[in-house]
Design an enzyme around this catalytic site. Sequence first.
Site, PDB file in Angstrom:
ATOM      1  N   ARG A   1       0.800  -1.237   0.000  1.00  0.00           N
ATOM      2  CA  ARG A   1       0.000   0.000   0.000  1.00  0.00           C
ATOM      3  C   ARG A   1       0.829   1.282   0.000  1.00  0.00           C
ATOM      4  NH1 ARG A   1      -1.976  -3.129  -1.621  1.00  0.00           N
ATOM      5  NH2 ARG A   1      -3.695  -4.406  -0.970  1.00  0.00           N
TER       6      ARG A   1
ATOM      7  N   CYS B   1     -10.473  -0.738   2.775  1.00  0.00           N
ATOM      8  CA  CYS B   1      -9.872  -1.004   4.088  1.00  0.00           C
ATOM      9  C   CYS B   1      -9.421   0.302   4.733  1.00  0.00           C
ATOM     10  CB  CYS B   1      -8.685  -1.951   3.942  1.00  0.00           C
ATOM     11  SG  CYS B   1      -9.212  -3.629   3.560  1.00  0.00           S
TER      12      CYS B   1
ATOM     13  N   GLU C   1      -4.916   3.221   6.503  1.00  0.00           N
ATOM     14  CA  GLU C   1      -4.656   3.117   5.058  1.00  0.00           C
ATOM     15  C   GLU C   1      -5.327   4.285   4.331  1.00  0.00           C
ATOM     16  OE1 GLU C   1      -5.119  -0.780   3.311  1.00  0.00           O
ATOM     17  OE2 GLU C   1      -5.817   0.069   1.417  1.00  0.00           O
TER      18      GLU C   1
END
Length: 376
Positions: A238, A286, A359
């Site tokens: 990520r 998420c 995130e």
Amino acid sequence: MCGHESTFLVLPVCPVLSAFHGRLAGDPINAMEATPVQSFGTPMSTARDATNLVLSGLDADIEYDAPIGLRMTWYRVGGTADVLVRPRSVEALSVLLARAQERGVPVRVLGSGANLLVHDDGIDGIVVHLDQPAFREVSTLHRHRANRGGTTSDAGDGLRAMAGAVTERLVIGLAQQGMSGLEMMAGIPSTIGGAVRMNAGGKFGCIGDVVKAVGCLDMAGQPVTYHNDSRQLRFEYRRSSIVEPVILWAELKLEPDDPQRVHDRVKEIFAFKKKSQPMGEHTAGCAFKNPSPGTSAGRLIDEAGLKGFSIGSAYVSTRHANFLCTTDLKTARASDLIALMEHITAAVEQQAGVHLEREVVVWSRKSQPAGHRADS
Ligand SMILES: Cc1cc2nc3c(=O)[nH]c(=O)nc-3n(C[C@H](O)[C@H](O)[C@H](O)COP(=O)(O)OP(=O)(O)OC[C@H]3O[C@@H](n4cnc5c(N)ncnc54)[C@H](O)[C@@H]3O)c2cc1C
């Protein structure tokens, strides 16, 4: 300006893919496109004076106090951007960056808003949105014949997509063309710029796996190119190593394959996501990163007993505990989501002794844009 590799010939925009350049129906961006852009006003504050100087005569659509949180993020909550700018050309964007750096005006880039939360108080400086045609082009890349012993594939060796190209549309277009490589992005709402910045992906792979090169603009508006065969460009879970404020384009490595096979893979991946994620709700995927490869943030949130837990208009999905969602649009507040994230972080820390890292990117008047420090 884009600095193509010399071994590539870049063909004109692929006619099949260009049919996919528009936004998906129901995408938050559609609402913005239907709204007329306000005229250039004469704001009083010094910050606005500086911004006006940056924007003066720029080839761009400009909107003051643009409700980007509500209209352009997938959470559909949050405040306004002091100024939303949609440049019509790379040159205009480059000039904007150079002037903004000179005058100390912060610049942030908004993709499709699928991983973004904007504070209720809104966001200062300039928010750039790359949705004009120049930023949505997609072109097929072909190597010179000599590099392939005289044989070339009609499907090419990959493509170059500008940052504003909508990834889901590319996934569909590529399946129809019989080009394989980007299937892992099925069901992940994004622009190419946002996907590369976040190294979006999951169980089936990440976009960084197929990125050959990335073109950026630095804070002075100058082009910078990274190639994936060097240590300059790294993709991790990520995140990417790119520090420049603007990702302009990405070259993707693709392989010719049977269109039906590619289509079936896309369908399979999409079905997997649909089964495990609350895709029809107002969410940004998420909310937290998995703390380590074997440990799922969703499982930790679930084990802390928080599935279905809510604060005001924000709640934890009962289908996937790492997906936070917002309810009724009129009462929904970004502050509820932020309070929910803080509650989850504290509860998981207490229950499992693990600190969850966000995130989702959070923009506030206090946050630093990319290129200065962290984005959130
Ligand atoms: C239903 C749903 C499911 C999801 N599933 C997944 C999943 O499975 N895997 C996954 O990884 N993510 C998932 N996400 C999150 C999201 O799709 C990804 O993070 C995606 O990459 C965000 O892209 P975007 O264009 O919307 O970026 P935005 O949300 O608009 O922006 C995200 C960040 O990228 C930066 N950025 C955007 N464009 C540029 C640019 N051109 N240049 C420089 N910086 C830029 C922004 O400034 C910001 O910091 C999901 C989201 C939703 C809503």
